[in-house]
Design a protein around this motif. Structure first.
Motif, PDB file in Angstrom:
ATOM      1  N   LYS A 206      56.558  -8.045  18.102  1.00 17.17           N
ATOM      2  CA  LYS A 206      57.872  -8.394  18.628  1.00 17.17           C
ATOM      3  C   LYS A 206      58.975  -7.670  17.860  1.00 17.17           C
ATOM      4  CE  LYS A 206      56.443 -11.655  21.448  1.00 17.17           C
ATOM      5  NZ  LYS A 206      56.378 -11.192  22.830  1.00 17.17           N
ATOM      6  N   VAL A 207      60.020  -7.290  18.588  1.00 16.66           N
ATOM      7  CA  VAL A 207      61.156  -6.598  17.977  1.00 16.66           C
ATOM      8  C   VAL A 207      62.449  -7.292  18.397  1.00 16.66           C
ATOM      9  CG1 VAL A 207      62.272  -4.360  17.619  1.00 16.66           C
ATOM     10  CG2 VAL A 207      59.972  -4.451  18.606  1.00 16.66           C
ATOM     11  N   GLY A 208      63.312  -7.575  17.443  1.00 13.96           N
ATOM     12  CA  GLY A 208      64.619  -8.140  17.797  1.00 13.96           C
ATOM     13  C   GLY A 208      64.978  -9.311  16.917  1.00 13.96           C
ATOM     14  N   SER A 209      66.085  -9.976  17.245  1.00 18.20           N
ATOM     15  CA  SER A 209      66.632 -11.008  16.353  1.00 18.20           C
ATOM     16  C   SER A 209      65.663 -12.173  16.143  1.00 18.20           C
ATOM     17  CB  SER A 209      67.943 -11.545  16.926  1.00 18.20           C
ATOM     18  OG  SER A 209      67.683 -12.386  18.040  1.00 18.20           O
ATOM     19  N   GLY A 210      64.826 -12.471  17.149  1.00 17.37           N
ATOM     20  CA  GLY A 210      63.926 -13.613  17.031  1.00 17.37           C
ATOM     21  C   GLY A 210      62.590 -13.256  16.399  1.00 17.37           C
ATOM     22  N   ALA A 211      62.452 -11.999  15.940  1.00 17.20           N
ATOM     23  CA  ALA A 211      61.161 -11.520  15.415  1.00 17.20           C
ATOM     24  C   ALA A 211      61.274 -11.197  13.924  1.00 17.20           C
ATOM     25  CB  ALA A 211      60.752 -10.257  16.180  1.00 17.20           C
ATOM     26  N   PHE A 212      60.129 -11.026  13.279  1.00 13.97           N
ATOM     27  CA  PHE A 212      60.092 -10.536  11.889  1.00 13.97           C
ATOM     28  C   PHE A 212      60.740  -9.164  11.796  1.00 13.97           C
ATOM     29  CE2 PHE A 212      56.297 -13.157  10.662  1.00 13.97           C
ATOM     30  CZ  PHE A 212      56.842 -13.639   9.487  1.00 13.97           C
ATOM     31  N   MET A 213      60.388  -8.313  12.755  1.00 12.66           N
ATOM     32  CA  MET A 213      60.848  -6.928  12.732  1.00 12.66           C
ATOM     33  C   MET A 213      62.107  -6.810  13.591  1.00 12.66           C
ATOM     34  SD  MET A 213      58.740  -5.227  10.867  1.00 12.66           S
ATOM     35  CE  MET A 213      58.155  -6.501   9.776  1.00 12.66           C
ATOM     36  N   LYS A 214      63.181  -6.384  12.970  1.00 11.33           N
ATOM     37  CA  LYS A 214      64.466  -6.351  13.684  1.00 11.33           C
ATOM     38  C   LYS A 214      64.708  -4.997  14.351  1.00 11.33           C
ATOM     39  CE  LYS A 214      65.281 -10.389  11.775  1.00 11.33           C
ATOM     40  NZ  LYS A 214      64.793 -11.563  12.461  1.00 11.33           N
ATOM     41  N   THR A 215      64.009  -3.958  13.902  1.00  8.49           N
ATOM     42  CA  THR A 215      64.253  -2.631  14.486  1.00  8.49           C
ATOM     43  C   THR A 215      62.957  -2.046  15.045  1.00  8.49           C
ATOM     44  OG1 THR A 215      63.730  -1.416  12.468  1.00  8.49           O
ATOM     45  CG2 THR A 215      66.014  -2.163  12.702  1.00  8.49           C
ATOM     46  N   ILE A 216      63.139  -1.120  16.021  1.00  2.00           N
ATOM     47  CA  ILE A 216      61.967  -0.477  16.627  1.00  2.00           C
ATOM     48  C   ILE A 216      61.228   0.350  15.567  1.00  2.00           C
ATOM     49  CG2 ILE A 216      61.247   1.244  18.359  1.00  2.00           C
ATOM     50  CD1 ILE A 216      63.344   0.136  20.215  1.00  2.00           C
ATOM     51  N   GLU A 217      61.952   0.937  14.626  1.00  2.00           N
ATOM     52  CA  GLU A 217      61.308   1.768  13.587  1.00  2.00           C
ATOM     53  C   GLU A 217      60.358   0.909  12.744  1.00  2.00           C
ATOM     54  OE1 GLU A 217      64.691   1.784  14.221  1.00  2.00           O
ATOM     55  OE2 GLU A 217      64.403   3.635  15.370  1.00  2.00           O
ATOM     56  N   ASP A 218      60.859  -0.252  12.267  1.00  2.00           N
ATOM     57  CA  ASP A 218      60.013  -1.116  11.430  1.00  2.00           C
ATOM     58  C   ASP A 218      58.833  -1.657  12.237  1.00  2.00           C
ATOM     59  OD1 ASP A 218      61.592  -0.749   9.255  1.00  2.00           O
ATOM     60  OD2 ASP A 218      62.598  -2.691   9.364  1.00  2.00           O
ATOM     61  N   ALA A 219      59.106  -2.032  13.494  1.00  2.00           N
ATOM     62  CA  ALA A 219      58.032  -2.589  14.329  1.00  2.00           C
ATOM     63  C   ALA A 219      56.961  -1.528  14.593  1.00  2.00           C
ATOM     64  CB  ALA A 219      58.594  -3.110  15.643  1.00  2.00           C
ATOM     65  N   THR A 220      57.405  -0.274  14.777  1.00  2.00           N
ATOM     66  CA  THR A 220      56.441   0.809  15.023  1.00  2.00           C
ATOM     67  C   THR A 220      55.577   1.018  13.782  1.00  2.00           C
ATOM     68  OG1 THR A 220      58.022   1.860  16.494  1.00  2.00           O
ATOM     69  CG2 THR A 220      56.229   3.245  15.707  1.00  2.00           C
ATOM     70  N   GLU A 221      56.220   0.976  12.613  1.00  2.00           N
ATOM     71  CA  GLU A 221      55.447   1.167  11.374  1.00  2.00           C
ATOM     72  C   GLU A 221      54.431   0.034  11.196  1.00  2.00           C
ATOM     73  OE1 GLU A 221      57.814   1.773   7.814  1.00  2.00           O
ATOM     74  OE2 GLU A 221      56.017   1.390   6.592  1.00  2.00           O
ATOM     75  N   LEU A 222      54.856  -1.200  11.483  1.00  2.00           N
ATOM     76  CA  LEU A 222      53.923  -2.333  11.366  1.00  2.00           C
ATOM     77  C   LEU A 222      52.769  -2.172  12.367  1.00  2.00           C
ATOM     78  CD1 LEU A 222      53.093  -5.105  10.231  1.00  2.00           C
ATOM     79  CD2 LEU A 222      54.596  -6.164  11.929  1.00  2.00           C
TER      80      LEU A 222
END
Ligand code: URA
Length: 428
Positions: A206-222
């Motif tokens: 998940k990406v966004g305010s309600g998720a651990f990862m707030k940015t697409i870059e961090d979510a992609t790395e995870l």
């Protein structure tokens, strides 16, 4: 007295000084921490050093293997169908597991889903299912395997023997501001999922305010980190990055989310929940070679609902029973006329939590009826005074704090907004 081959201080120093921890020391520090030989304060320092300095790829693969080896690996070889599972990194209104597991089972795979309870603003799958009268989360290994073979889907609590190092480390990270480290999140999730033994795994990052990862870059790395770990351990793994800046569907709260999931299984439900359920089902089926089955067709045909009923009954629940309803309701209205341009997922999650749907400490009870119902979604035209949200709680005194959480969470503007795509990208 047994002598230990390494000492924690030198392992911490290695990571503090940005060096790779040698394999035997990784194996030792995870094992010694699980045994209680490495103290919490030492593991806290090591977790903080990892958060600040990161880990190399092969170092993280070894760390994850050591976490898996801290407990048992489930043996699913007695399950006749191919096994596939999904894991979400957590969001607000994320009830997808509920319709997804029976849908994928209705398509011919087996879904062994070991889940957790919610902590903080994101709900837990087990808390949701426990809203169903009689349903029980604890199954023995034999019950788990028998249900996988007969019904095809099981959602239940992970036993203490599954990656015990993670249970201890996650609780420690929670109180030492070290949850957010990508290597630690990736190894935590993947150690449990790999130990669970499914052949294929689909990750919903998940990406966004309600998720651990707030940015697409961090979510992609995870996502990339987890896909690599899964692949390295022989589990076919893909990830979808999905939108979590506004809640998924129209409900956040335990019983409310079960009701919405049943609507999806009955062929209705909110479009975003249906879209994500079907997209994840396709990925899960493709992962085990069942790509010729169309989950949208199976959902429409009602077979997933039959599996849902079987799954709930097998765990003592009554799928026909009325779900608990909160004693009090309170409506939040639009402050102006225009287009609803933002309804913040995090704020709705915190509001649902404060209404009683979530817990602040592991041992707290949750309310089955509490939560938030969205009467509109971003993109809708609203007029001043129109009801936007319904707050549900057993305790009227909770409404004030829930409304405080929502202050600043709702934007109404002049211009129409295009809907953000729900599925942002695929990582494999
Ligand atoms: N979920 C987990 O299981 N572990 C984490 O570290 C974060 C989310």
């Amino acid at each position: 007295m047994t002598s230990e081959p390494f000492d924690a201080v030198s392992v911490i120093r290695t990571k503090r000084d940005r060096r790779r921890i040698p394999d035997p020391e990784i194996d030792w520090v995870i094992d010694a921490y699980t045994r209680g030989v490495v103290a919490d304060e030492q593991m806290s320092a090591l977790a903080m050093a990892i958060l600040l300095n990161g880990m190399e790829r092969d170092e993280l693969a070894r760390w994850t293997a050591a976490m898996i080896n801290s407990g048992q690996r489930l043996d699913l070889s007695a399950v006749a169908r191919p096994t596939t599972d999904k894991h979400s990194t957590g969001g607000v209104g994320d009830k997808i597991t509920l319709p997804l597991a029976p849908l994928v089972a209705a398509c011919g795979a087996a879904v062994p889903q070991l889940s957790g309870r919610g902590l903080g603003h994101t709900g837990g799958t087990l808390d949701k299912l426990e809203a169903i009268p009689g349903w029980r989360a604890q199954l023995s290994n034999d019950e788990f395997l028998a249900q996988l073979n007969s019904v095809g889907a099981v959602i239940c609590a992970a036993g203490d023997e599954l990656a015990p190092a993670d249970r201890k480390l996650y609780a420690l990270r929670d109180v030492t501001a070290t949850v957010e480290a990508i290597p630690l999140i990736a190894s935590s999730i993947m150690s449990k999922k790999i130990a669970e033994g499914a052949q294929s795994l689909v990750l919903d990052v998940k990406v966004g305010s309600g998720a651990f990862m707030k940015t697409i870059e961090d979510a992609t790395e995870l996502a990339q980190t987890m896909v690599e770990l899964g692949t390295a351990h022989g589990t076919k793994t893909v990830a979808l990055l999905t939108e979590m800046s506004t809640p998924l569907g129209l409900t956040a709260g335990n019983g409310l989310e079960v009701t919405e999931s049943i609507e999806v299984l009955a062929g209705g439900g909110p479009a975003d929940v249906v879209e994500l359920t079907v997209a994840l089902a396709r990925e899960m089926l493709a992962g085990v070679g069942l790509d010729s089955v169309d989950p949208a067709e199976v959902l429409a045909g009602g077979r997933a609902m039959d599996v849902w009923r079987g799954m709930i009954r097998a765990q003592g629940g009554d799928p026909e029973a009325a779900l608990p309803v909160a004693r009090h309701k309170h409506v939040v209205t639009a402050a102006a006329s225009g287009t609803l341009t933002r309804l913040d997922a995090y704020a709705v999650g915190v509001a649902a939590w404060r209404l009683g749907a979530g817990r602040a400490r592991k041992e707290d009870p949750v309310s089955a009826g509490a939560g938030v119902v969205l009467l509109v979604k971003p993109g809708a035209t609203v007029s001043a005074g129109q009801p936007l949200l319904e707050l549900h709680s057993d305790d009227e005194a909770r409404f004030g704090r829930a409304e405080e959480a929502l202050a600043g969470a709702i934007d109404i503007g002049a211009a129409a907004v295009g809907a953000a795509p729900l599925i942002i990208k695929r990582v494999e």
